[in-house]
Design a protein around this motif. Structure first.
Motif, mmCIF file in Angstrom:
data_model
loop_
_atom_site.group_PDB
_atom_site.id
_atom_site.type_symbol
_atom_site.label_atom_id
_atom_site.label_comp_id
_atom_site.label_asym_id
_atom_site.label_seq_id
_atom_site.Cartn_x
_atom_site.Cartn_y
_atom_site.Cartn_z
ATOM 1 N N ARG A 508 0.600 -1.380 0.112
ATOM 2 C CA ARG A 508 0.051 0.013 -0.310
ATOM 3 C C ARG A 508 0.324 0.870 -0.462
ATOM 4 O O ARG A 508 2.391 1.383 0.296
ATOM 5 N N ILE A 509 0.009 2.511 0.104
ATOM 6 C CA ILE A 509 1.117 3.533 -0.425
ATOM 7 C C ILE A 509 0.041 4.802 0.816
ATOM 8 O O ILE A 509 -1.028 4.386 0.860
ATOM 9 N N GLN A 510 0.711 5.054 1.775
ATOM 10 C CA GLN A 510 -0.023 5.852 2.985
ATOM 11 C C GLN A 510 0.228 6.997 2.686
ATOM 12 O O GLN A 510 1.498 7.897 2.298
ATOM 13 N N VAL A 511 -0.292 7.852 3.353
ATOM 14 C CA VAL A 511 -0.415 9.718 3.917
ATOM 15 C C VAL A 511 -0.205 9.373 5.172
ATOM 16 O O VAL A 511 -1.359 9.004 5.637
ATOM 17 N N ILE A 529 -4.110 5.254 -0.200
ATOM 18 C CA ILE A 529 -4.440 6.335 0.106
ATOM 19 C C ILE A 529 -3.997 5.497 -1.976
ATOM 20 O O ILE A 529 -5.012 5.325 -2.445
ATOM 21 N N ALA A 530 -3.657 3.816 -1.941
ATOM 22 C CA ALA A 530 -3.701 3.237 -3.049
ATOM 23 C C ALA A 530 -3.257 1.691 -2.084
ATOM 24 O O ALA A 530 -2.222 1.349 -1.511
ATOM 25 N N VAL A 531 -3.985 0.624 -2.512
ATOM 26 C CA VAL A 531 -3.721 -0.690 -2.235
ATOM 27 C C VAL A 531 -4.093 -1.473 -3.329
ATOM 28 O O VAL A 531 -4.558 -1.705 -4.282
ATOM 29 N N ALA A 532 -2.557 -2.923 -3.047
ATOM 30 C CA ALA A 532 -3.119 -3.694 -3.857
ATOM 31 C C ALA A 532 -3.987 -4.957 -4.087
ATOM 32 O O ALA A 532 -4.607 -4.723 -3.106
ATOM 33 N N GLY A 533 -4.246 -5.557 -4.788
ATOM 34 C CA GLY A 533 -4.987 -6.147 -5.042
ATOM 35 C C GLY A 533 -6.741 -5.884 -5.253
ATOM 36 O O GLY A 533 -6.957 -4.582 -5.464
ATOM 37 N N ASP A 534 -7.002 -7.002 -4.136
ATOM 38 C CA ASP A 534 -9.471 -6.059 -4.446
ATOM 39 C C ASP A 534 -9.163 -5.030 -3.546
ATOM 40 O O ASP A 534 -11.075 -5.123 -3.180
ATOM 41 N N ARG A 535 -8.999 -5.321 -2.407
ATOM 42 C CA ARG A 535 -9.581 -4.565 -0.876
ATOM 43 C C ARG A 535 -9.458 -2.944 -1.565
ATOM 44 O O ARG A 535 -9.503 -2.618 -2.368
ATOM 45 N N THR A 536 -10.434 -2.752 -0.257
ATOM 46 C CA THR A 536 -11.301 -1.453 -0.783
ATOM 47 C C THR A 536 -10.692 -0.783 0.308
ATOM 48 O O THR A 536 -10.401 -1.261 1.454
ATOM 49 N N ILE A 537 -11.156 0.655 0.661
ATOM 50 C CA ILE A 537 -10.581 1.886 1.355
ATOM 51 C C ILE A 537 -11.646 2.581 1.624
ATOM 52 O O ILE A 537 -12.206 2.340 0.675
ATOM 53 N N ASN A 538 -11.599 2.142 2.855
ATOM 54 C CA ASN A 538 -13.263 2.966 3.703
ATOM 55 C C ASN A 538 -14.078 4.455 3.472
ATOM 56 O O ASN A 538 -12.568 4.898 3.389
ATOM 57 N N SER A 539 -14.370 5.019 4.002
ATOM 58 C CA SER A 539 -15.071 6.165 4.533
ATOM 59 C C SER A 539 -13.624 6.822 5.245
ATOM 60 O O SER A 539 -13.844 8.015 5.054
ATOM 61 N N ASP A 540 -13.379 6.047 5.759
ATOM 62 C CA ASP A 540 -12.484 7.110 7.114
ATOM 63 C C ASP A 540 -11.112 6.440 6.582
ATOM 64 O O ASP A 540 -9.857 7.083 7.174
ATOM 65 N N GLY A 541 -10.826 6.218 5.006
ATOM 66 C CA GLY A 541 -9.382 6.254 4.644
ATOM 67 C C GLY A 541 -8.533 5.342 4.884
ATOM 68 O O GLY A 541 -7.317 5.302 4.926
ATOM 69 N N ARG A 542 -9.258 3.940 5.319
ATOM 70 C CA ARG A 542 -8.274 2.794 5.710
ATOM 71 C C ARG A 542 -8.556 1.644 4.706
ATOM 72 O O ARG A 542 -10.168 2.034 4.752
ATOM 73 N N ALA A 543 -7.541 0.712 4.796
ATOM 74 C CA ALA A 543 -8.260 -0.343 3.956
ATOM 75 C C ALA A 543 -7.839 -0.882 5.231
ATOM 76 O O ALA A 543 -6.338 -1.656 5.891
ATOM 77 N N GLU A 544 -8.945 -1.808 5.592
ATOM 78 C CA GLU A 544 -8.515 -3.034 7.364
ATOM 79 C C GLU A 544 -8.112 -4.049 6.605
ATOM 80 O O GLU A 544 -8.079 -4.566 7.948
#
Length: 631
Positions: A508-511, A529-544
């Motif tokens: 991933r890339i993080q700010v 702000i960018a994650v590999a694969g089919d993961r999602t970034i939630n409304s709080d700006g995090r990929a859990e």
């Protein structure tokens, strides 16, 4: 008799010459010299990332040389250039890929004592104390000589009291830098380490010069025997510039072992609160800080950043450099770069100057003369922890008061590298990149990452073939400044990251954003702000969801079936307040990979000996210099 072959060739040559003359006009058309077809002659922005080490020690450092390091500056340069060399323990050693630049940063204190003793140099034999050490070493009591020398260092006492010895060694170091400096191919930056410990607390700095022999040979490196106070180092650097016309900068390192002193709120000698003059001088002379090296991670700490799941990385946080005092929680805020960057915003609000406005790099701090940072090819923090079946049991720094405060090999990590964006591989270009903070840290991997910030970027800009050219025109790179936000716009960032070509995919890339809120309190927040694969970034700006883990510890292997070779992102701050000071930096995380301990465990077949709770898996990373916003 003329050969028939020659008779055939001669008419052909004549015919070719006539044809060339006849067609000269067609082959060389008239052109307008004011027109430049190539797009590159007039470009000046940095277009290449160079990887190197600003913190390497050879046998010319007393703690290294008297401790058994036999690798000279020449050996260090040859290793960095990709040649095979022999380590201090007799192992064949070679880098997977050469470095682009190197700073041999040997300790200024009694510089060159060990090699000068080894060759019974007259400058040693003519000095009573140096000759005493010489005789002890030659009699087989070198370790006792080293302990005697070490006993003087805590009090900043010079046992030799002869600058001519240091000058002899310094001139030899300069000559080796001149020999191996190859503009365009490899840069040998001249430098040294100012090694000041106050009550065992690390305040070391590496000093890097922009120029070459002509300037550097006019001085002898400034040591803790001259002063323990960084302000005196800055004054010495100022005088150096006036005397030589050259430029100098200093790089603080290893703040995690300073027990709250590296980014303290008071000056060292007078214990006065920091003022605008101090803040201005510190920012001027120390534009970059080392945040990754084998003796610990210095970007962030879980105690200070409890919402940062990646802060618990390669931590050494129990004591100071000498292992003489246990660390307390209240010290941590003055040791880690992120907290210092945040407090710098508050200082700027109060004083008009920011003492902690710095970029971030990594380096090896290797004391074995070998600038290695690869997990499967790590030659240790020092020759006493070079590869061996017993390495995991070794103690790097033994505490004199409590074994629990010792720094052991099990807590070390293979790192790191300094990455520099520059136009060319020369001393001037590399040094200038450090000065303008267009640099970043890696934990030893060669991730390539580029960051731009501005108010007028669009998402389409991320895909431009001339992204860099456009971004330099519209915004600023890492290390830059933004100000006076338009009333209807927030800072926008373009980030591209490419994995190490011979390494692991990206997770991933993080700010990481830090800011000063309306009440004058510092805050921080992390956004994926960018994650590999089919993961999602939630409304709080995090990929859990984590990226996964392919590491086979027993085999010390992994695969790139997860993660991504490249990641890119366009990101606009969703919580921007144009009246609040802020900074933004990027962190690029790799997928999990084996550590040097896992490679040792497999290579030496130590599965049944090494502890189960050792760190065998980690996620390597790159950490960029910030971009600051000022209202």
């Amino acid at each position: 008799m003329i050969s028939p072959t020659i008779r055939m060739v001669a008419p052909l040559v004549l015919a070719f010459a006539l044809a060339s003359t006849a067609n000269a006009q067609a082959r060389f058309p008239e052109v307008d010299p004011d027109q430049i077809y190539s797009p590159y002659p007039e470009q000046t922005f940095p277009n290449t990332v160079y990887f190197g080490d600003t913190h390497l020690h050879t046998s010319y450092s007393v703690d290294a040389g008297m401790g058994g390091n036999t690798v000279t500056p020449e050996g260090a340069y040859r290793f960095a250039l990709g040649y095979e060399v022999e380590s201090s323990t007799g192992l064949r050693a070679k880098l997977k890929r050469p470095l682009d630049f190197l700073v041999v940063a040997d300790h200024a204190e009694n510089l060159g004592l060990a090699p000068l003793i080894d060759r019974s140099a007259p400058v040693v034999l003519d000095n009573p104390q140096a000759k005493r050490y010489h005789d002890m070493v030659k009699a087989g009591n070198g370790y006792e000589a080293f302990l005697d020398w070490l006993s003087h260092q805590g009090k900043a006492e010079d046992p030799i009291k002869d600058p001519s010895m240091s000058r002899t060694a310094w001139n030899e170091i300069i000559d080796m830098a001149e020999k191996y400096n190859q503009p365009g191919r490899f840069t040998a930056i001249i430098g040294f380490e100012w090694t000041t410990n106050v009550d065992g607390n690390n305040l070391h700095r590496n000093v890097l010069f922009r120029g070459g022999k002509e300037a550097a040979s006019q001085i002898v490196p400034f040591s803790q025997y001259d002063s323990r106070d960084p302000e005196d180092l800055w004054a010495w650097m100022s005088e150096y510039e006036k005397k030589t016309g050259d430029r100098a900068l200093a790089i603080p390192h290893n703040g995690n072992l300073s027990n709250g002193m590296m980014f303290a709120p008071t000056t060292l000698t007078t214990q006065e609160p920091l003022d605008a003059d101090y803040a201005n001088r510190r920012s001027e002379w120390e534009p970059v800080v080392e945040v990754i090296q084998p003796k610990g991670y210095g970007e962030a700490h879980p105690f200070l950043s409890p919402n940062d799941e990646f802060a618990d990385f390669a931590l050494i946080d129990g004591t100071n450099l000498n292992g003489t005092e246990a660390k307390t929680d209240d010290m941590l805020q003055y040791e880690y770069a992120r907290e210092a960057l945040k407090s710098g915003l508050a200082y700027e609000e109060e004083l008009g100057e920011n003492p902690f406005k710095f970029g971030m790099i990594g380096s090896t701090d290797a004391h074995g003369g070998l600038a290695s940072s690869e997990e499967n090819n790590w030659f240790g923090k020092a020759n006493i922890v070079e590869p061996s079946p017993e390495r995991w049991k070794d103690v790097l720094i033994k505490s004199p008061v409590d074994d629990s405060l010792s720094i052991n090999a099990l807590s070390l990590n293979a790192s790191g590298l300094a990455a520099v964006w520059a136009r060319e591989n020369t001393r001037e270009a590399i040094w200038d990149a450090f000065k303008r903070r267009e640099v970043y840290a890696t934990s030893g991997t060669r991730i390539r990452v580029r960051v731009f910030g501005g108010f007028d970027f669009t998402e389409d800009d991320l895909y431009k073939s001339n992204l860099a050219e456009h971004a330099y025109e519209v915004g600023v790179p890492m290390g830059g400044d933004l100000s006076e936000a338009p009333s209807d716009k927030s800072p926008r960032f373009l980030v591209r990251a490419l994995r190490d070509p011979d390494g692991a995919n990206l997770d991933r890339i993080q700010v990481i954003k830090g800011w000063l809120d309306a009440k004058g309190n510092t805050q921080e927040r992390i956004y994926d702000i960018a994650v590999a694969g089919d993961r999602t970034i939630n409304s709080d700006g995090r990929a859990e969801e984590p990226v996964g883990n392919t590491v086979d510890v027993d085999d010390a292997s992994y695969d790139n079936s997860i993660g991504s070779a490249t990641l890119g992102a366009y990101w606009e701050d969703p919580n921007f307040d144009p009246d609040q000071r802020a900074f933004y930096y990027m962190r690029v995380i790799e997928i999990p990979t084996p550590t040097f301990l896992a490679y040792d465990r497999k290579f030496y077949d130590l599965k049944d000996e090494m502890p189960d709770d050792a760190t065998y898996v980690s996620q390597e990373r790159a950490i960029t210099s910030p971009i600051w916003y000022t209202p």
